[in-house]
Design a protein around this motif. Sequence first.
Motif, PDB file in Angstrom:
ATOM      1  N   LYS A 288     -22.249 -25.551   8.260  1.00 35.10           N
ATOM      2  CA  LYS A 288     -22.126 -26.936   7.790  1.00 35.10           C
ATOM      3  C   LYS A 288     -20.661 -27.347   7.678  1.00 35.10           C
ATOM      4  O   LYS A 288     -20.308 -28.484   8.009  1.00 35.10           O
ATOM      5  CB  LYS A 288     -22.827 -27.116   6.435  1.00 35.10           C
ATOM      6  CG  LYS A 288     -24.331 -27.066   6.529  1.00 35.10           C
ATOM      7  CD  LYS A 288     -24.966 -27.266   5.174  1.00 35.10           C
ATOM      8  CE  LYS A 288     -26.481 -27.128   5.287  1.00 35.10           C
ATOM      9  NZ  LYS A 288     -27.138 -27.305   3.998  1.00 35.10           N
TER      10      LYS A 288
ATOM     11  N   ARG B  77     -18.207 -26.070   9.489  1.00 35.61           N
ATOM     12  CA  ARG B  77     -17.718 -26.222  10.872  1.00 35.61           C
ATOM     13  C   ARG B  77     -18.154 -27.559  11.444  1.00 35.61           C
ATOM     14  O   ARG B  77     -17.387 -28.221  12.142  1.00 35.61           O
ATOM     15  CB  ARG B  77     -18.210 -25.064  11.742  1.00 35.61           C
ATOM     16  CG  ARG B  77     -17.476 -23.766  11.467  1.00 35.61           C
ATOM     17  CD  ARG B  77     -17.707 -22.711  12.545  1.00 35.61           C
ATOM     18  NE  ARG B  77     -19.095 -22.523  12.923  1.00 35.61           N
ATOM     19  CZ  ARG B  77     -19.948 -21.754  12.270  1.00 35.61           C
ATOM     20  NH1 ARG B  77     -19.574 -21.091  11.187  1.00 35.61           N
ATOM     21  NH2 ARG B  77     -21.194 -21.623  12.703  1.00 35.61           N
ATOM     22  N   ALA B  78     -19.382 -27.997  11.153  1.00 33.17           N
ATOM     23  CA  ALA B  78     -19.864 -29.295  11.632  1.00 33.17           C
ATOM     24  C   ALA B  78     -19.047 -30.432  11.013  1.00 33.17           C
ATOM     25  O   ALA B  78     -18.686 -31.398  11.707  1.00 33.17           O
ATOM     26  CB  ALA B  78     -21.344 -29.472  11.320  1.00 33.17           C
TER      27      ALA B  78
ATOM     28  N   ASP C  95     -15.707 -30.379  12.732  1.00 34.67           N
ATOM     29  CA  ASP C  95     -15.874 -30.875  14.100  1.00 34.67           C
ATOM     30  C   ASP C  95     -15.830 -32.408  14.110  1.00 34.67           C
ATOM     31  O   ASP C  95     -15.097 -33.016  14.892  1.00 34.67           O
ATOM     32  CB  ASP C  95     -17.195 -30.359  14.664  1.00 34.67           C
ATOM     33  CG  ASP C  95     -17.450 -30.794  16.092  1.00 34.67           C
ATOM     34  OD1 ASP C  95     -16.514 -30.816  16.907  1.00 34.67           O
ATOM     35  OD2 ASP C  95     -18.620 -31.117  16.398  1.00 34.67           O
ATOM     36  N   GLU C  96     -16.586 -33.021  13.220  1.00 40.16           N
ATOM     37  CA  GLU C  96     -16.604 -34.481  13.115  1.00 40.16           C
ATOM     38  C   GLU C  96     -15.227 -35.012  12.727  1.00 40.16           C
ATOM     39  O   GLU C  96     -14.756 -36.011  13.275  1.00 40.16           O
ATOM     40  CB  GLU C  96     -17.653 -34.914  12.082  1.00 40.16           C
ATOM     41  CG  GLU C  96     -17.731 -36.416  11.876  1.00 40.16           C
ATOM     42  CD  GLU C  96     -18.268 -37.169  13.089  1.00 40.16           C
ATOM     43  OE1 GLU C  96     -17.971 -38.378  13.194  1.00 40.16           O
ATOM     44  OE2 GLU C  96     -18.958 -36.573  13.924  1.00 40.16           O
TER      45      GLU C  96
ATOM     46  N   GLN D 255     -16.381 -25.679  20.160  1.00 40.88           N
ATOM     47  CA  GLN D 255     -17.024 -24.693  19.296  1.00 40.88           C
ATOM     48  C   GLN D 255     -17.057 -23.349  20.007  1.00 40.88           C
ATOM     49  O   GLN D 255     -17.308 -23.284  21.217  1.00 40.88           O
ATOM     50  CB  GLN D 255     -18.460 -25.127  18.976  1.00 40.88           C
ATOM     51  CG  GLN D 255     -18.574 -26.401  18.190  1.00 40.88           C
ATOM     52  CD  GLN D 255     -18.512 -26.171  16.689  1.00 40.88           C
ATOM     53  OE1 GLN D 255     -18.552 -25.048  16.208  1.00 40.88           O
ATOM     54  NE2 GLN D 255     -18.411 -27.254  15.946  1.00 40.88           N
TER      55      GLN D 255
END
Length: 145
Positions: free
Chosen positions: A39, A41-42, A45-46, A61
Amino acid sequence: MQVDFYQLAGTPIEAVVPQLAAKTLESGERLLIVASDAKLRALLDEALWTYDPASFLPHGQSGDETGADQPALLSAETDSANAAKFIMLADGEWRDAALNFDRAFYLFDADRLDEARNAWRSLAVMDAVEPRYWKQDNGRWRQGP
């Protein structure tokens, strides 16, 4: 080898990571961003996509087929598929594998303060390691004592 300790002290991780990543990429270096939690990392990423409305920070990723080509790579592990010389420990967990890189950014919040202090103590006695502490001062990062 340089280890930069960044105490977040209320600054959101999703604001700090893109800022440091942008400076790293501008210097021509590759970066491995490590966070064990998917979560987080997500979220990062955003944040890397939306940090600058006029552009984005090129990244991928770990495990993606283009991961080796990415200047910044998000991963749960410290293995650098993109041949990065810089590593960012974005989840507050110190990993000794960071010492295999030329430079490490260790980001931590108040919940990880004791762990950060222990890491500092162990790194400060190593001849080949230069630990540096950074803190927020009026919205800018300043090197602390």
